[in-house]
Scaffold this active site. Sequence first.
Site: not given
Ligand code: IPM
Ligand code: MN
Length: 358
Positions: A142, A192, A224, A248, A252
């Site tokens: 990032y 990884k 993975d 990240d 999710d």
């Molecule tokens: C999160 C989001 C952010 C990230 C993006 C919007 C920059 O996906 O907070 O998880 O990847 O950190």
């Molecule tokens: Mn995110």
Amino acid sequence: MTQKTITVLPGDGIGPEVTTAAIEVLERIAQKFHHKFSFQEGYIGGSAIDAKGEPLPEETKEMSAKSDGILLGAVGGPDWDHLPGAKRPEKGLLEIRKSLDLYANLRPVKAYSSLVGASPLKREKVEEVDFLIVRELTGGLYFGEPRKREEVNGEEQAVDTLVYKKSEIRRIVKRAFEAAQLRKGKVVSVDKANVLESSRLWRETVDECKTDYSNVELDHMLVDNAAMQLISQPDAFDVIVTENMFGDILSDEASMLTGSLGLLPSASLGATGVGLYEPVHGSAPDIAGKNLANPLAAIASSAMMLKYGFQLEKEAARVEEAIEKVLGDGYRTADIAQDSTGVVTTTEMTEAVIKALE
Ligand code: IPM
Ligand code: MN
Ligand code: NAD
């Protein structure tokens, strides 16, 4: 009585809807427990680009740094997707994390017993799920330099750089071990290391840090495999520590163990100073402005602010209990509903939580 100034950065899409919900809950908590919370609002993301010409105006940075806690909604959306990287809404979020050195992103993933049916996984897989993702937040892909587009031999190419300093790894890993000591004492470090040099340094550093935490059990797992294990045995995890991008993606994925991305809160913390509290989800352009968003991730993020930012444990627990109560009573926003009957709106869910605080 505790007196705090809270910066609210609603951002874009459903951001304003869910931060409004969290503010209402915090206001009620202040009233009930005789605290004084004052709220100041700032621009971030796409709405900041529209109002001020940049995703993180100086005034937002200043008011955030001076406050006691920052509550963020979400940034981004199709209106700003055409902008170059450095001018995008997401850049505002990355910049505020970096400028306040908020390197530790804590993302708890805990199944609500009344919601186990909302997960696409089988009940027996998810009912005991209770782990913490400790995501490194200010390094890795990032932020690495160089980052560029260039032409080489007549062909366009793009460069991102994955770089980690040992000190950056050490501080996040220590946080994970410390968190594990207060939990079930198990850390899984995800990397990884079979491919990436940065992961090999990560793994070595984790092993070095481990010597200071003899009471914590440590495993290394390739990312993975970790993505698979999160589905096959999610209840085996206690603390997962990993670099920025892997954290990240895995968070999710992990949200679906609880039933929805609309449930997961997070705290972004530095060594000292102000913390930023933000739902894991994004601006959800598909449902923005429709009073459909699940406000519980933002409300639970405000509970993390009470706990980690203000050391108001009792108040934080009250908010968490209220969330459990409304879910137990069957309140469902569309994202966690089994069918379309009895679905509540963002504002109805928020009202239910506030009532459950009593
Ligand atoms: C999160 C989001 C952010 C990230 C993006 C919007 C920059 O996906 O907070 O998880 O990847 O950190
Ligand atoms: Mn995110
Ligand atoms: P998203 O998280 O916004 O949405 C993914 C899916 O989850 C959508 O179907 C959405 O409707 C649903 N969802 C998310 N939050 C919800 C909630 N509270 N209640 C009900 N449903 C919810 O991810 P995306 O669609 O990939 O990204 C949209 C925009 O958000 C992009 O611009 C992205 O950069 C941004 N984003 C911002 C953040 C942040 O500000 N922290 C995080 C992730 C994505």
